[in-house]
Design a protein around this motif. Structure first.
Motif, mmCIF file in Angstrom:
data_model
loop_
_atom_site.group_PDB
_atom_site.id
_atom_site.type_symbol
_atom_site.label_atom_id
_atom_site.label_comp_id
_atom_site.label_asym_id
_atom_site.label_seq_id
_atom_site.Cartn_x
_atom_site.Cartn_y
_atom_site.Cartn_z
ATOM 1 N N LEU A 495 0.804 -1.274 -0.004
ATOM 2 C CA LEU A 495 -0.001 -0.008 -0.043
ATOM 3 C C LEU A 495 0.920 1.028 0.087
ATOM 4 O O LEU A 495 1.956 1.207 0.545
ATOM 5 C CB LEU A 495 -1.038 0.027 1.235
ATOM 6 C CG LEU A 495 -1.774 1.370 1.441
ATOM 7 C CD1 LEU A 495 -2.785 1.478 0.537
ATOM 8 C CD2 LEU A 495 -2.236 1.430 2.778
ATOM 9 N N SER A 496 0.477 2.114 -0.539
ATOM 10 C CA SER A 496 0.931 3.692 -0.680
ATOM 11 C C SER A 496 -0.006 4.537 -0.923
ATOM 12 O O SER A 496 -0.815 4.574 -1.868
ATOM 13 C CB SER A 496 2.417 3.683 -1.828
ATOM 14 O OG SER A 496 1.704 3.657 -3.165
ATOM 15 N N VAL A 497 0.044 5.583 -0.250
ATOM 16 C CA VAL A 497 -0.989 6.973 -0.475
ATOM 17 C C VAL A 497 -0.022 8.204 -0.531
ATOM 18 O O VAL A 497 0.613 8.543 0.271
ATOM 19 C CB VAL A 497 -1.726 7.058 0.865
ATOM 20 C CG1 VAL A 497 -2.917 8.091 0.664
ATOM 21 C CG2 VAL A 497 -2.821 5.652 1.145
ATOM 22 N N HIS A 498 -0.251 8.859 -1.742
ATOM 23 C CA HIS A 498 0.392 10.066 -1.844
ATOM 24 C C HIS A 498 -0.660 11.393 -2.195
ATOM 25 O O HIS A 498 -1.377 11.003 -2.629
ATOM 26 C CB HIS A 498 1.362 9.874 -2.996
ATOM 27 C CG HIS A 498 2.391 8.901 -2.723
ATOM 28 N ND1 HIS A 498 2.388 7.694 -3.217
ATOM 29 C CD2 HIS A 498 3.457 9.059 -2.104
ATOM 30 C CE1 HIS A 498 3.298 6.986 -2.885
ATOM 31 N NE2 HIS A 498 3.997 7.789 -2.309
ATOM 32 N N GLY A 499 -0.107 12.463 -1.705
ATOM 33 C CA GLY A 499 -1.022 13.541 -1.880
ATOM 34 C C GLY A 499 -0.261 14.596 -2.758
ATOM 35 O O GLY A 499 0.873 15.100 -2.458
ATOM 36 N N HIS A 500 -0.800 15.239 -3.573
ATOM 37 C CA HIS A 500 -0.287 16.602 -4.373
ATOM 38 C C HIS A 500 -0.428 17.672 -4.051
ATOM 39 O O HIS A 500 -2.035 17.963 -3.723
ATOM 40 C CB HIS A 500 -0.632 16.199 -5.910
ATOM 41 C CG HIS A 500 -0.127 17.216 -6.677
ATOM 42 N ND1 HIS A 500 -0.786 18.549 -7.163
ATOM 43 C CD2 HIS A 500 1.214 17.398 -7.519
ATOM 44 C CE1 HIS A 500 -0.084 19.183 -7.903
ATOM 45 N NE2 HIS A 500 1.019 18.763 -7.978
ATOM 46 N N LEU A 501 0.518 18.520 -3.757
ATOM 47 C CA LEU A 501 0.071 20.033 -3.295
ATOM 48 C C LEU A 501 -0.258 21.140 -4.383
ATOM 49 O O LEU A 501 0.560 21.139 -5.339
ATOM 50 C CB LEU A 501 1.277 20.526 -2.329
ATOM 51 C CG LEU A 501 1.528 19.647 -1.370
ATOM 52 C CD1 LEU A 501 2.814 20.239 -0.466
ATOM 53 C CD2 LEU A 501 0.225 19.464 -0.107
ATOM 54 N N VAL A 502 -0.943 21.812 -4.048
ATOM 55 C CA VAL A 502 -1.419 22.924 -4.814
ATOM 56 C C VAL A 502 -1.079 24.202 -3.959
ATOM 57 O O VAL A 502 -1.505 24.513 -3.044
ATOM 58 C CB VAL A 502 -2.691 23.152 -5.587
ATOM 59 C CG1 VAL A 502 -3.793 23.084 -4.397
ATOM 60 C CG2 VAL A 502 -3.064 24.243 -6.591
ATOM 61 N N GLY A 503 -0.842 25.394 -4.569
ATOM 62 C CA GLY A 503 -0.222 26.706 -3.559
ATOM 63 C C GLY A 503 -1.716 27.478 -3.826
ATOM 64 O O GLY A 503 -2.668 27.434 -4.309
ATOM 65 N N ALA A 504 -1.571 28.361 -2.463
ATOM 66 C CA ALA A 504 -2.548 29.334 -2.385
ATOM 67 C C ALA A 504 -1.828 30.745 -2.003
ATOM 68 O O ALA A 504 -0.572 30.621 -1.524
ATOM 69 C CB ALA A 504 -3.390 29.040 -1.286
ATOM 70 N N PRO A 505 -2.507 31.894 -2.094
ATOM 71 C CA PRO A 505 -1.679 33.049 -1.755
ATOM 72 C C PRO A 505 -1.339 33.181 -0.121
ATOM 73 O O PRO A 505 -2.232 32.689 0.253
ATOM 74 C CB PRO A 505 -2.876 34.397 -2.123
ATOM 75 C CG PRO A 505 -3.720 33.553 -3.147
ATOM 76 C CD PRO A 505 -3.819 31.956 -2.860
ATOM 77 N N PRO A 506 -0.656 33.759 0.028
ATOM 78 C CA PRO A 506 -0.228 33.923 1.521
ATOM 79 C C PRO A 506 -1.286 34.890 2.221
ATOM 80 O O PRO A 506 -1.678 35.696 1.710
ATOM 81 C CB PRO A 506 1.281 34.350 1.250
ATOM 82 C CG PRO A 506 1.281 35.179 0.274
ATOM 83 C CD PRO A 506 0.444 34.539 -0.837
ATOM 84 N N ARG A 507 -1.044 34.659 3.426
ATOM 85 C CA ARG A 507 -1.944 35.548 4.407
ATOM 86 C C ARG A 507 -1.430 37.037 4.322
ATOM 87 O O ARG A 507 -0.086 37.056 4.350
ATOM 88 C CB ARG A 507 -2.083 35.002 5.630
ATOM 89 C CG ARG A 507 -2.993 33.901 5.617
ATOM 90 C CD ARG A 507 -3.348 33.220 7.119
ATOM 91 N NE ARG A 507 -4.067 32.165 7.365
ATOM 92 C CZ ARG A 507 -5.138 31.697 7.126
ATOM 93 N NH1 ARG A 507 -5.931 33.012 6.817
ATOM 94 N NH2 ARG A 507 -5.799 30.723 7.378
ATOM 95 N N PRO A 508 -2.202 38.136 4.577
ATOM 96 C CA PRO A 508 -1.453 39.462 4.732
ATOM 97 C C PRO A 508 -0.475 39.538 5.753
ATOM 98 O O PRO A 508 -0.696 39.076 7.010
ATOM 99 C CB PRO A 508 -2.925 40.279 5.076
ATOM 100 C CG PRO A 508 -4.066 39.670 4.387
ATOM 101 C CD PRO A 508 -3.420 38.200 4.475
#
Length: 696
Positions: A495-508
């Protein structure tokens, strides 16, 4: 007490109502045919019983059984107290679209219901704040109400969310003088937001302190958290510390009714600063109440002191005509001797009173725990609440309901059968997909979620229950857009589980702090179990192995293959069953009108990881069988988490946790920060990044 019908109306079929002088008995047993006549899915909805009771004693009704008592305080015939209400409405960008339309519609209803002698004002806010009538509230005359409706109609959603500044402006309005002549008016602040603070002061602790100082302990704040992204924890603290309550408003078609309905509950205050006291009463639940509203009921439960023959009840408060004081003496056996006529077992009523006392006591313990910042006090309050919850079989934030499947059902497949008389009719609807995959697709059966152990959701925020302990570990990783994280890997089970990351704007103000979310989860199951790859994205589920199959979100389905089950729920959940001891849930978070900070993303939860071997690894997998021990702090020495290769400091905090497919909730956890996270994980962030989702 005596029961009365609120109105004469046709009751649903198969409903039987029996009424005596002191008891009512309602039985609802629709036949399968009656259920099917409503819809092909049977009866879907709430069975509502509305009633009122006669209370000849103005001090309320008291029931005493087996040494426990409950007091229902609901005096009738009191004139409403005039109020000064300020509506604070979030008009940031995330309110765009449906939520803004629903808010405008609800405000039109609410403004129409204002009493002419009430005072009111409106504060709208995003990253700027605008007060409709600067300076102070005005009377709710017909002209002023029409003007307010025009102002609401012109509201437009845009910008960020400055909760702190909005609260301070509203407090300033309420503390200004009201028009002359100025009778006593109850100050109410109704605060509606759908997000968290993203502009100005964003620290929850500072916002709470500023609100306490500005409102001065005399203003009642009612928080309305609109949608799943609202910071309900912050609103709840604001309300509890300022004489009010918080309420979730769900993003459904009836959100307008939810908003208007909440206002109806507080529209007519009858008393304020209500104090209930009991001579010869002990172990009392809450006895001080900031308000008593029309249609409400104040309930206090407690125990009789040993040897007491009567209970002396006193009620005091302030109303339209000034101070109100009521009192009465209740014999300890007055209600035990009453014949109720409905229940064949009077002991059930006595047990109900005792359980009601336990229920309210648990609520007070949890409320005190929520307020406390002392670790030892929180632990003691949690222990007391847990013991009472277990003794009286209550499901609370400190207990869980575990559903155990009977052994004889383990190897059988549930089939739809007509319900027996008096039971709901159940149906199963099958549908076929053009793409072959060798699996059967059925609408999924209902889900039961046992106690969750491991989860990752949000930015990404990781939650892991310490093995063999009720304590929870929480930490955050600063990921990089495009990285693929190794969440779970278990070589013996393939078994293997992987997650792909997507970016978001930084907080002020935090441009150097990256924000990332999961937008794809890939689960590979190889030998010796089977050969399958399941990929969950924001669009749906792709299944490969023994044929390919695509399952979009929004279309409930159940795919069953040997050793593999994939369930796409009617909402936004995907459940993966990979044989004995392995069950995962992936949840999609989607925003109809996202704010600049929000991104559609996925959350990953381990419902059952007992099938993972001792070799399990990954950001989540390593915690399933880890030996992590908590060393409590002493004096100035902080608490620590000890693992075989490291000992790191941990701080007990209360955070808004998303540790299950259920809505996020305030809960305590042991927070590990910064470089200590890598020490606890046994490797740097880069060691958990893989080049490709299918690479171990």
């Amino acid at each position: 007490m005596r029961f009365y019908d609120l109105w004469d109306a046709d009751v649903p079929p198969s409903t039987r109502v029996e009424k005596g002088s002191h008891c009512a008995w309602v039985v609802f047993t629709p036949t399968p045919q009656e259920q099917a006549a409503v819809s092909s899915s049977g009866i879907l909805g709430d069975f509502v019983v509305q009633y009122d009771v006669a209370m000849p004693d103005v001090a309320g009704d008291v029931q005493i059984y087996n040494g426990y008592f409950v007091h229902y305080f609901a005096p009738r015939g009191l004139p409403p107290v005039q109020k000064n209400v300020v509506f604070v409405i979030d008009i940031s960008g995330s309110m765009h679209g449906t939520k803004m339309k629903q808010t405008k519609k609800a405000m039109h209803i609410i403004l129409s219901d204002l009493h002419p002698d009430d005072c009111f004002n409106i504060v709208t806010f995003s990253d700027t704040v605008h007060v409709w009538k600067a300076g102070r509230s005005i009377l709710a005359t017909a002209h002023n109400v029409r003007s307010a409706k025009d102002y609401v109609h012109r509201m437009e959603a845009d910008g960020w969310t400055d909760i702190n500044k909005a609260l301070l402006e509203a407090a300033s309005v309420l503390t200004q003088s009201t028009p002359e002549p100025s009778p006593t008016r109850i100050p109410l602040l109704i605060f509606l937001t759908d997000g968290e603070p993203t502009a100005g002061v964003t620290s929850g602790t500072r916002i709470l302190a500023n609100a306490r100082q500005a409102l001065g302990g005399s203003v009642s704040l009612f928080g309305l958290a609109f949608g799943d992204d609202a910071d309900y924890g912050l609103l709840r603290r604001l309300a509890l510390e300022n004489r009010g309550v918080a309420r979730r408003i769900y993003e459904d078609a009836d959100a307008t009714l939810q908003l208007a309905g909440f206002y109806d509950e507080i529209a007519s205050p009858l008393l304020y600063d209500v104090a209930l006291s009991y001579r010869d009463g002990a172990d009392l639940t809450r006895t001080l109440f900031p308000h008593y509203f029309q249609g409400a009921e104040l309930v206090v439960a407690g125990r009789l002191a040993p040897g007491a023959t009567e209970l002396h009840v006193e009620a005091a408060g302030h109303g339209h005509a000034g101070q109100l004081r009521l009192e009465n003496d209740i014999s300890a056996n007055a209600t035990e001797a009453a014949l109720f006529g409905c229940s064949p077992d009077l002991g059930q009523i006595g047990r109900f009173v005792q359980r009601l006392w336990a229920y309210f006591t648990i609520q007070e313990l949890l409320r005190a725990r929520f307020h406390s910042n002392d670790t030892a006090a929180r632990r003691l309050l949690t222990e007391k609440a847990t013991n009472l919850s277990l003794k009286y079989n209550f499901v609370t934030p400190v207990t869980s309901l575990v559903v155990v499947k009977p052994e004889e059902e383990e190897s059988t497949t549930a089939r739809a059968t007509p319900g027996a008389p008096g039971t709901p009719l159940t149906t199963t609807v099958a549908h076929r997909d053009g793409g072959g995959g060798g699996g059967s697709l059925l609408s999924p059966p209902p889900l039961f979620h046992p106690l969750l152990c491991l989860a990752v959701d949000g930015d990404p925020h990781f939650v892991a229950r310490l093995p063999g302990s009720p304590e929870t570990l929480c930490f955050t990783l600063d990921g990089h857009p495009g990285d693929v994280l190794q969440l779970v890997t278990d070589p013996p089970s393939g078994l293997s589980v992987h997650g792909h990351l997507v970016g978001a704007p930084p907080r002020p103000g935090s441009a150097d702090r990256p924000r990332t979310y999961l937008d794809a989860i890939t689960v590979r199951v190889g030998p010796p179990r089977l050969h399958s790859v399941i990929t969950v994205t924001l669009r749906g589920v792709a299944l490969q192995g023994e044929g390919a199959l695509d399952l979009p979100f929004g279309r409930p389905a159940w795919v069953s293959r040997p050793g593999l089950g994939v369930r796409v729920g009617p909402g936004t959940n995907v459940t993966l069953q990979l044989g004995a001891g392995l069950e995962f849930v992936v949840q999609r978070h989607r925003y109809s009108h996202p704010s600049p900070l929000q991104r559609d993303h996925l959350g990953f939860y381990v419902l059952d990881g007992s099938g993972l071997s001792a070799q399990a690894h990954g950001l989540l997998g390593q915690f399933q069988n880890a030996d992590i021990r908590l060393q409590p702090g002493a004096g100035e020495r902080p608490a620590r988490l000890q693992r075989e290769w490291a000992t790191v400091p941990a701080t007990r905090v209360t955070k808004l946790l998303k540790d299950s497919p259920l809505p996020a909730h305030q809960a305590p956890c042991w927070l590990v920060k910064g470089s200590d996270v890598e020490a606890l994980l046994g490797g740097a962030y880069s060691t958990f990044v893989v080049p490709h989702p299918l690479e171990a």
